[in-house]
Design an enzyme around this catalytic site. Structure first.
Site, PDB file in Angstrom:
ATOM      1  NE  ARG A 124      -4.172  -1.831   1.764  1.00 53.91           N
ATOM      2  CZ  ARG A 124      -4.240  -2.899   2.544  1.00 53.91           C
ATOM      3  NH1 ARG A 124      -3.400  -3.019   3.553  1.00 53.91           N
ATOM      4  NH2 ARG A 124      -5.129  -3.833   2.329  1.00 53.91           N
ATOM      5  CE  LYS A 146       0.986  13.837 -15.646  1.00 55.98           C
ATOM      6  NZ  LYS A 146       0.807  14.357 -17.023  1.00 55.98           N
ATOM      7  CD  GLU A 188       9.366  16.488 -23.044  1.00 52.69           C
ATOM      8  OE1 GLU A 188       8.744  17.488 -22.636  1.00 52.69           O
ATOM      9  OE2 GLU A 188       8.813  15.435 -23.432  1.00 52.69           O
ATOM     10  CD  GLU A 240      -2.070  16.663 -17.224  1.00 56.62           C
ATOM     11  OE1 GLU A 240      -0.996  16.135 -16.943  1.00 56.62           O
ATOM     12  OE2 GLU A 240      -2.699  16.417 -18.270  1.00 56.62           O
ATOM     13  NE  ARG A 244       2.057  16.991 -13.867  1.00 57.15           N
ATOM     14  CZ  ARG A 244       2.610  16.175 -13.001  1.00 57.15           C
ATOM     15  NH1 ARG A 244       2.206  16.180 -11.758  1.00 57.15           N
ATOM     16  NH2 ARG A 244       3.572  15.349 -13.356  1.00 57.15           N
ATOM     17  CG  ASN A 248       0.175  17.299 -21.256  1.00 59.46           C
ATOM     18  OD1 ASN A 248       1.154  16.722 -20.777  1.00 59.46           O
ATOM     19  ND2 ASN A 248      -1.025  17.223 -20.710  1.00 59.46           N
ATOM     20  CG  HIS A 251       3.665  15.960 -24.704  1.00 58.01           C
ATOM     21  ND1 HIS A 251       4.428  17.111 -24.741  1.00 58.01           N
ATOM     22  CD2 HIS A 251       4.423  15.036 -24.053  1.00 58.01           C
ATOM     23  CE1 HIS A 251       5.573  16.888 -24.120  1.00 58.01           C
ATOM     24  NE2 HIS A 251       5.603  15.642 -23.692  1.00 58.01           N
ATOM     25  CG  HIS A 255       1.251  11.175 -26.901  1.00 62.41           C
ATOM     26  ND1 HIS A 255       0.551  11.631 -25.818  1.00 62.41           N
ATOM     27  CD2 HIS A 255       2.486  10.879 -26.449  1.00 62.41           C
ATOM     28  CE1 HIS A 255       1.341  11.633 -24.754  1.00 62.41           C
ATOM     29  NE2 HIS A 255       2.524  11.185 -25.111  1.00 62.41           N
TER      30      HIS A 255
HETATM   31  N1  GLY Z   1       5.351  15.065 -18.508  1.00 58.45           N
HETATM   32  C1  GLY Z   1       4.268  15.900 -18.203  1.00 58.45           C
HETATM   33  C2  GLY Z   1       3.910  15.922 -16.738  1.00 58.45           C
HETATM   34  O1  GLY Z   1       4.647  15.399 -15.920  1.00 58.45           O
HETATM   35  O2  GLY Z   1       2.890  16.435 -16.404  1.00 58.45           O
END
Ligand code: GLY
Length: 371
Positions: A124, A146, A188, A240, A244, A248, A251, A255
């Site tokens: 946990r 993330k 980035e 996000e 946040r 992106n 992205h 993607h």
């Molecule tokens: N790579 C984008 C983020 O961590 O929100």
């Protein structure tokens, strides 16, 4: 211990430090020790990184009287899946992992994401520390919590927001990276300038090429500014729901291009981001948000360091617009024919919008891809 710069991700009780500097890995044991609940840590790494850095890390742990085990995974994105997760959890349980044991993620984004997610669910939740060794992971994936794995339905669809206890970024570990990997991380870095720091972008226009060629001091400065920018954004919006999403930038397009290239070596994530950011500026120009000069600067900059900025820069790919549009729709960012995108009013002035009609995106893609 060699000197380092300390940044902070402010998240209340879950706040943590990012240490950035040269020669941090040989003294990692001493640096990590104050963050451990017991004098025991388990290193998770991959075969490639193990050859380069595992012994240095282990020796530093031994020197600091920290007992350590290591689990070495195959290199590559395939380890970010349920099978490897299950194996990793089993191996950790066989090592009698306890609530007070800390996992050390030594490597790039794949290792960090898998280790972080494992730490989030094992018993946990146990502690983990990020020791990123690639430029991409130092400036992006190791910061912000993330974590996750891929499924056959798409990348990073299973995971958790789970923050590390510490991030240790040794700039010297970047010396062993291939130029192409440095460039993928650099895409980035430039993104942070384009999001909200025009001065940083100017600095990169002056120093980016030398940074990519190997200048350690420039790399150190760029990693610090990138991490600080990301830390500030994550501190205000960890999950996000707002700002946040600015991270992106490029992205959604990126993607789609990666998916079309089969997430293969033909197009690395950072290369897709460089093209995706350029496309986001194309759409911004087409909709009257930014000036042509801004788009030219973005493309000229990526080109000057050796990154692609245009779909046609990827040799051997015949981009199909309907297919790219389908990938974008699958990204779950489309509602009622409108897509959520990060666009820009200029260099350093990115913004999030939900209101862009898919036709506008398709028109720009058609014009750019076939020009
Ligand atoms: N790579 C984008 C983020 O961590 O929100």
């Amino acid at each position: 211990m060699s000197a380092h710069e300390t940044l902070r991700v402010e998240l209340g009780k879950r706040s943590y430090e990012i240490q950035v500097g040269n020669g941090l890995l040989p003294s990692a044991g001493e640096r990590i020790k104050p963050y451990l609940m017991q004098d025991r840590a388990i290193i998770i790494t991959d075969e490639n990184v193990a050859k380069l850095h595992l012994n240095v890390l282990k020796n530093s742990l031994v020197a600091a009287n920290i007992k350590c085990h290591e689990i070495v995974l195959p290199a590559g994105e395939q380890t970010k899946d349920f099978n490897f997760l299950q194996n990793l959890v089993s191996q950790l349980l066989e090592l009698n992992v306890e609530r007070g044991t800390t996992l050390l993620a030594l490597g790039g984004g794949v290792t960090g994401d898998l280790t972080g997610f494992t730490a989030a669910i094992l018993l946990r939740g146990i502690d983990f520390i990020q020791i990123p060794t690639t430029l991409l992971s130092q400036v992006d994936s190791s910061v912000g919590g993330k974590t996750g794995i891929n499924t056959r339905h798409g990348k990073n669809l299973v995971g958790a927001f789970y923050q590390p206890k510490l991030v240790l970024s040794d700039i010297d570990s970047l010396d062993t990276l291939a130029k192409r990997e440095i460039l993928a991380g650099y895409a980035e870095i430039a993104k942070y300038g384009l999001i909200n720091n025009a001065k940083f972008f100017e600095w990169l226009e002056e120093n980016g090429a030398a940074l990519c060629e190997g200048n350690r001091e420039l790399r150190r400065q760029a990693v610090i500014i990138s991490c600080q920018t990301k830390a500030n954004i994550v501190s205000t919006d960890e999950r996000e729901t707002g700002d946040r999403a600015l991270l992106n930038l490029g992205h959604t397009f990126g993607h789609a291009l990666e998916a079309e290239a089969g997430f293969s070596n033909r197009l690395l994530h950072g290369e897709a981001v460089a093209i995706g950011i350029s496309l986001a500026f194309d759409v911004s120009l087409a909709l009257g948000f930014c000036a042509r000069e801004d788009v030219k600067r973005v493309r000229a900059h990526y080109k000057s360091v050796g990154l692609p900025s245009h779909p046609k820069d990827i040799f051997g790919m015949n981009w199909e617009i309907p297919s790219l549009m389908r990938h974008m729709k699958n990204d779950k960012k489309v509602k009622n024919g409108h897509i959520r995108l990060v666009l820009a009013r200029g260099i350093g002035q990115a913004f999030v919008t939900d209101a862009i009609a898919m036709e506008n995106v398709r028109d720009t893609l058609e014009r750019i891809t076939h020009s």
